[in-house]
Structure formats: structure tokens, C-alpha cells
Design a protein around this motif. Structure first.
Motif, PDB file in Angstrom:
ATOM      1  N   UNK A 188      12.865  -5.484   5.881  1.00  7.48           N
ATOM      2  CA  UNK A 188      14.231  -5.105   5.916  1.00  7.48           C
ATOM      3  C   UNK A 188      14.805  -3.829   5.775  1.00  7.48           C
ATOM      4  N   UNK A 189      14.168  -3.158   4.808  1.00  6.91           N
ATOM      5  CA  UNK A 189      14.204  -1.484   4.867  1.00  6.91           C
ATOM      6  C   UNK A 189      13.944  -0.921   6.178  1.00  6.91           C
ATOM      7  N   UNK A 190      12.957  -1.155   6.689  1.00  8.61           N
ATOM      8  CA  UNK A 190      12.757  -0.604   7.986  1.00  8.61           C
ATOM      9  C   UNK A 190      13.226  -1.153   9.275  1.00  8.61           C
ATOM     10  N   UNK A 209      -0.319  -5.792   0.063  1.00  6.39           N
ATOM     11  CA  UNK A 209      -1.301  -6.933   0.301  1.00  6.39           C
ATOM     12  C   UNK A 209      -2.881  -6.314  -0.134  1.00  6.39           C
ATOM     13  N   UNK A 210      -2.828  -5.172  -0.688  1.00  6.68           N
ATOM     14  CA  UNK A 210      -4.045  -4.505  -1.239  1.00  6.68           C
ATOM     15  C   UNK A 210      -4.962  -4.348  -0.034  1.00  6.68           C
ATOM     16  N   UNK A 211      -4.572  -3.910   1.059  1.00  4.21           N
ATOM     17  CA  UNK A 211      -5.629  -3.681   2.217  1.00  4.21           C
ATOM     18  C   UNK A 211      -5.354  -1.943   2.317  1.00  4.21           C
ATOM     19  N   UNK A 212      -6.704  -1.773   2.932  1.00  4.57           N
ATOM     20  CA  UNK A 212      -6.909  -0.351   3.321  1.00  4.57           C
ATOM     21  C   UNK A 212      -6.791  -0.115   5.006  1.00  4.57           C
ATOM     22  N   UNK A 213      -5.924   0.849   5.121  1.00  2.00           N
ATOM     23  CA  UNK A 213      -5.641   1.296   6.729  1.00  2.00           C
ATOM     24  C   UNK A 213      -5.583   2.806   6.675  1.00  2.00           C
ATOM     25  N   UNK A 214      -5.473   3.336   7.936  1.00  9.07           N
ATOM     26  CA  UNK A 214      -5.370   4.732   8.009  1.00  9.07           C
ATOM     27  C   UNK A 214      -4.149   5.360   7.947  1.00  9.07           C
ATOM     28  N   UNK A 215      -3.195   4.505   7.992  1.00  7.70           N
ATOM     29  CA  UNK A 215      -1.878   5.201   7.962  1.00  7.70           C
ATOM     30  C   UNK A 215      -1.141   5.554   6.662  1.00  7.70           C
ATOM     31  N   UNK A 216      -0.827   6.699   6.389  1.00 10.01           N
ATOM     32  CA  UNK A 216      -0.284   7.190   5.291  1.00 10.01           C
ATOM     33  C   UNK A 216       1.233   6.884   5.456  1.00 10.01           C
ATOM     34  N   UNK A 217       1.918   6.392   4.297  1.00 12.46           N
ATOM     35  CA  UNK A 217       3.576   6.146   4.400  1.00 12.46           C
ATOM     36  C   UNK A 217       4.516   7.110   4.832  1.00 12.46           C
ATOM     37  N   UNK A 218       4.234   8.594   4.674  1.00 12.07           N
ATOM     38  CA  UNK A 218       5.072   9.301   4.823  1.00 12.07           C
ATOM     39  C   UNK A 218       4.608  10.306   6.344  1.00 12.07           C
ATOM     40  N   UNK A 219       3.563   9.426   6.790  1.00 13.61           N
ATOM     41  CA  UNK A 219       3.102  10.413   8.116  1.00 13.61           C
ATOM     42  C   UNK A 219       3.989  10.039   9.242  1.00 13.61           C
ATOM     43  N   UNK A 220       4.222  11.085   9.837  1.00  9.54           N
ATOM     44  CA  UNK A 220       4.992  10.765  11.245  1.00  9.54           C
ATOM     45  C   UNK A 220       4.281  10.722  12.392  1.00  9.54           C
ATOM     46  N   UNK A 221       5.053  10.751  13.667  1.00 10.24           N
ATOM     47  CA  UNK A 221       4.282  10.637  14.545  1.00 10.24           C
ATOM     48  C   UNK A 221       4.346  11.897  15.285  1.00 10.24           C
ATOM     49  N   UNK A 243       4.544  -0.798   7.964  1.00 13.67           N
ATOM     50  CA  UNK A 243       3.157  -1.376   8.053  1.00 13.67           C
ATOM     51  C   UNK A 243       2.255  -0.911   7.026  1.00 13.67           C
ATOM     52  N   UNK A 244       2.383   0.320   6.595  1.00 14.98           N
ATOM     53  CA  UNK A 244       1.667   0.968   5.621  1.00 14.98           C
ATOM     54  C   UNK A 244       2.127   0.337   4.249  1.00 14.98           C
ATOM     55  N   UNK A 245       3.483   0.268   3.873  1.00 10.17           N
ATOM     56  CA  UNK A 245       3.887  -0.383   2.447  1.00 10.17           C
ATOM     57  C   UNK A 245       3.486  -1.775   2.744  1.00 10.17           C
ATOM     58  N   UNK A 246       3.605  -2.685   3.455  1.00 10.51           N
ATOM     59  CA  UNK A 246       3.341  -4.206   3.421  1.00 10.51           C
ATOM     60  C   UNK A 246       1.646  -4.110   3.225  1.00 10.51           C
ATOM     61  N   UNK A 247       1.112  -3.158   3.762  1.00 12.08           N
ATOM     62  CA  UNK A 247      -0.525  -3.249   3.798  1.00 12.08           C
ATOM     63  C   UNK A 247      -0.661  -2.827   2.408  1.00 12.08           C
TER      64      UNK A 247
END
Length: 147
Positions: free
Chosen positions: A84-86, A135-147, A128-132
Motif C-alpha cells: 500500500x505504501x508504495x 520475508x528474510x530473503x536476500x536480493x541485490x536491490x537496496x531499498x534506497x537505490x534508484x534507477x 520488493x526490497x522491503x517485502x523481501x
């Protein structure tokens, strides 16, 4: 003369390319086009272009064993709050022995341009980063990273 679906596909390809993304695993059937989008550093997800829809849909899907249902239920309130936030939404589908959990965002074609897609993708990646993270998953996206 191009039809509506072909025009949308071309427009979306150009916008994603301008944002540094490339399309892979493209599939087109009658009134629907799908592909995966990624850039040099990360996988963004899949896009769906439907001739009869008024918006471009972007999705990111997680896959879990059905044995994790209680774990997922314990996180659902946080997941919904983050979505909802995003400005995103999600669904859960059980297929055979797995649960597919997808997060979606969309951009209406009438308002899609470089800036609206860029901002939507930035929010989507943060979602996606915050949900991940919860869920305690590891991905390459940092939450504050932009495009």
C-alpha cells in the motif's frame, strides 16, 4: 500500419531501454505480450501488455513451499502495508506443492512517459526490497537505490 498492441510494445521497449533495462524471454500471443526486464545490476520482474487493458502491468513473483503457509500468514499484514505504501498490490496462488506470491504495480498508458515509469519503477523496487526483507530473503536491490 501497426495495431494497438504493437504500438504499446514498441513504446514500452523504448522507455525501458532509456531507463537502462533490457527485455528477455519475450512472448507474444494474439492480444498479450510478456517479457522479463532487467538491467546490468538486477532483475526487475516481468511486464504484461494486454491489448484490451488501459495499463502496463509489472510483476515480481516469489515462490514458496506450501509448508511455509503459516510463515507467510504471519507476515501478510506487513506485506499489505508495504504494498500500500508504495502503490503496489499482491496476490497469492497455490499451484501443486508451491505458493506463488506476486507483487504488481501498473502505469496507465495515457500517463506513461520516461519520468512516470522511472518513478513507478523506483517505488516498485523499494516495495520488493522491503517485502523481501520481512520475508528474510536476500536480493541485490537496496531499498534506497534508484534507477
Amino acid at each position: 500500419m501497426k495495431n494497438k498492441l504493437e504500438e504499446r510494445i514498441q513504446r514500452v521497449r523504448i522507455l525501458f531501454k532509456e531507463l537502462g533495462y533490457s527485455a528477455m524471454n519475450e512472448e507474444q500471443h494474439d492480444d498479450m505480450f510478456t517479457c522479463e526486464i532487467q538491467n546490468d545490476t538486477d532483475f526487475l520482474g516481468g511486464i504484461y501488455i494486454d491489448r484490451n487493458s488501459r495499463f502496463l502491468e509489472i510483476a515480481y513473483t516469489y515462490s514458496f513451499s506450501v509448508n511455509t503457509i503459516s510463515f507467510l500468514k504471519s507476515r501478510i499484514e506487513d506485506i499489505l502495508r508495504i504494498c500500500y505504501e508504495y502503490g503496489s498490490y499482491c496476490n497469492f496462488i497455490e499451484i501443486d506443492d508451491e505458493i506463488l506470491f506476486s507483487i504488481y504495480t501498473k502505469v496507465y498508458y495515457t500517463g506513461i512517459n520516461y519520468y512516470s515509469l522511472r518513478d513507478t519503477l523506483n517505488d516498485f523496487k523499494k516495495c520488493i526490497s522491503n517485502v523481501t526483507r520481512i520475508l528474510d530473503l536476500d536480493i541485490n536491490i537496496k531499498p534506497d537505490e534508484g534507477i
